[in-house]
Design an enzyme around this catalytic site. Structure first.
Site, PDB file in Angstrom:
ATOM      1  N   PRO A 169     -33.901 -11.998  67.308  1.00  0.00           N
ATOM      2  CA  PRO A 169     -33.741 -13.370  67.796  1.00  0.00           C
ATOM      3  C   PRO A 169     -32.564 -14.125  67.186  1.00  0.00           C
ATOM      4  CG  PRO A 169     -35.702 -13.180  66.413  1.00  0.00           C
ATOM      5  CD  PRO A 169     -35.213 -11.782  66.701  1.00  0.00           C
ATOM      6  N   ASN A 170     -31.877 -14.845  68.053  1.00  0.00           N
ATOM      7  CA  ASN A 170     -30.767 -15.748  67.705  1.00  0.00           C
ATOM      8  C   ASN A 170     -29.462 -15.037  67.365  1.00  0.00           C
ATOM      9  OD1 ASN A 170     -32.361 -18.211  67.963  1.00  0.00           O
ATOM     10  ND2 ASN A 170     -33.445 -17.464  66.152  1.00  0.00           N
ATOM     11  N   ARG A 192     -24.081 -20.317  66.015  1.00  0.00           N
ATOM     12  CA  ARG A 192     -25.169 -20.494  65.065  1.00  0.00           C
ATOM     13  C   ARG A 192     -24.674 -20.495  63.610  1.00  0.00           C
ATOM     14  NH1 ARG A 192     -29.258 -15.591  63.504  1.00  0.00           N
ATOM     15  NH2 ARG A 192     -30.763 -16.939  62.476  1.00  0.00           N
ATOM     16  N   TYR A 252     -23.212 -17.097  59.237  1.00  0.00           N
ATOM     17  CA  TYR A 252     -23.127 -15.900  60.080  1.00  0.00           C
ATOM     18  C   TYR A 252     -21.720 -15.615  60.633  1.00  0.00           C
ATOM     19  CZ  TYR A 252     -28.181 -16.265  59.739  1.00  0.00           C
ATOM     20  OH  TYR A 252     -29.461 -16.336  59.255  1.00  0.00           O
ATOM     21  N   ASN A 269     -31.093  -5.005  63.164  1.00  0.00           N
ATOM     22  CA  ASN A 269     -31.173  -6.299  62.481  1.00  0.00           C
ATOM     23  C   ASN A 269     -32.308  -7.056  63.179  1.00  0.00           C
ATOM     24  OD1 ASN A 269     -31.002  -8.817  61.428  1.00  0.00           O
ATOM     25  ND2 ASN A 269     -28.799  -9.088  61.746  1.00  0.00           N
ATOM     26  N   ALA A 317     -35.122 -12.857  62.306  1.00  0.00           N
ATOM     27  CA  ALA A 317     -36.301 -13.523  61.730  1.00  0.00           C
ATOM     28  C   ALA A 317     -37.544 -12.626  61.740  1.00  0.00           C
ATOM     29  CB  ALA A 317     -36.579 -14.819  62.476  1.00  0.00           C
ATOM     30  N   GLU A 324     -31.399  -0.655  58.296  1.00  0.00           N
ATOM     31  CA  GLU A 324     -31.596  -2.108  58.436  1.00  0.00           C
ATOM     32  C   GLU A 324     -30.304  -2.820  58.051  1.00  0.00           C
ATOM     33  OE1 GLU A 324     -33.991  -3.674  55.272  1.00  0.00           O
ATOM     34  OE2 GLU A 324     -34.550  -5.472  56.399  1.00  0.00           O
ATOM     35  N   HIS A 343     -28.459  -6.806  57.638  1.00  0.00           N
ATOM     36  CA  HIS A 343     -28.464  -8.270  57.700  1.00  0.00           C
ATOM     37  C   HIS A 343     -27.051  -8.756  57.474  1.00  0.00           C
ATOM     38  CE1 HIS A 343     -32.729  -8.394  58.008  1.00  0.00           C
ATOM     39  NE2 HIS A 343     -32.782  -7.504  57.036  1.00  0.00           N
ATOM     40  N   ARG A 402     -31.093 -15.809  49.538  1.00  0.00           N
ATOM     41  CA  ARG A 402     -31.519 -16.957  50.338  1.00  0.00           C
ATOM     42  C   ARG A 402     -32.975 -17.344  50.034  1.00  0.00           C
ATOM     43  NH1 ARG A 402     -29.618 -16.145  56.332  1.00  0.00           N
ATOM     44  NH2 ARG A 402     -30.124 -18.380  56.366  1.00  0.00           N
TER      45      ARG A 402
HETATM   46  C1  DQA Z   1     -30.519 -12.267  59.376  1.00  0.00           C
HETATM   47  C2  DQA Z   1     -31.276 -12.904  58.217  1.00  0.00           C
HETATM   48  C3  DQA Z   1     -32.627 -13.414  58.662  1.00  0.00           C
HETATM   49  O1  DQA Z   1     -33.329 -13.988  57.577  1.00  0.00           O
HETATM   50  C4  DQA Z   1     -32.440 -14.471  59.733  1.00  0.00           C
HETATM   51  O2  DQA Z   1     -33.694 -14.915  60.216  1.00  0.00           O
HETATM   52  C5  DQA Z   1     -31.564 -14.026  60.844  1.00  0.00           C
HETATM   53  C6  DQA Z   1     -30.395 -13.210  60.549  1.00  0.00           C
HETATM   54  C7  DQA Z   1     -29.106 -11.817  58.973  1.00  0.00           C
HETATM   55  O3  DQA Z   1     -28.526 -11.058  59.756  1.00  0.00           O
HETATM   56  O4  DQA Z   1     -28.576 -12.232  57.954  1.00  0.00           O
HETATM   57  O5  DQA Z   1     -31.749 -14.420  61.988  1.00  0.00           O
HETATM   58  O6  DQA Z   1     -31.233 -11.101  59.776  1.00  0.00           O
END
Ligand code: DQA
Length: 149
Positions: free
Chosen positions: A9-10, A17, A22, A74, A77, A98, A100, A107
């Protein structure tokens, strides 16, 4: 050698964003980058999938069974909440990395749990979009460990 890059998501909002966290590049840029890195690493195919829906991500992981050799994920959330995504990764047993974009370990407390990590052989954090290149390189190494010998 075929890899599937899954974003949660997002991640489709990259560039808009929270650019301080990011970055300025878009999701389109991310897809182009993954396809280029994948080709350079010798992958025959890099498929990219993004969804804001947990079930759609689980469906995609299940559909990868018997089709893809590796997954870069990735879960965004859902990293911190989804046992369903963890179970799907475990169910298909496809080698997974994985990623990020941000340094999640620096964080908020609620970002310190990763369920998906338990089904991944490596985790990359805090490298921005370059983290996806790194993850694909680790996957290539994992899938063809003796390629350079
Ligand atoms: C994320 C880190 C997550 O905590 C966050 O909710 C994201 C992006 C990252 O790529 O840094 O949406 O996965």
């Amino acid at each position: 050698m075929k890899a599937l890059v899954i974003n949660g998501p997002n991640i489709n909002m990259l560039g808009i964003r929270e650019p301080g966290i990011y970055g300025a590049a878009s999701y389109r840029d991310l897809v182009a980058r993954c396809k280029q890195a994948g080709a350079e690493l010798g992958f025959d195919e890099i498929a990219c999938f993004q969804s804001n829906h947990e079930g759609a991500i689980i469906d995609k992981i299940q559909e990868a069974y018997g089709v893809f050799d590796g997954i870069v994920i990735n879960p965004a959330a859902y990293t911190h909440t989804s046992i369903g995504i963890l179970d799907a990764l475990k169910a298909v047993s496809i080698p997974a990395v994985e990623v990020h974009i941000s340094a999640v370990e620096e964080r908020e407390d609620f970002r310190q749990v990763s369920y998906a990590r338990l089904a991944c052989f490596a985790t990359i954090t805090g490298e921005g979009l370059a983290g996806y290149d790194h993850a694909l390189a680790l996957l290539a190494e994992h899938l063809k460990p003796n390629a350079n010998t």
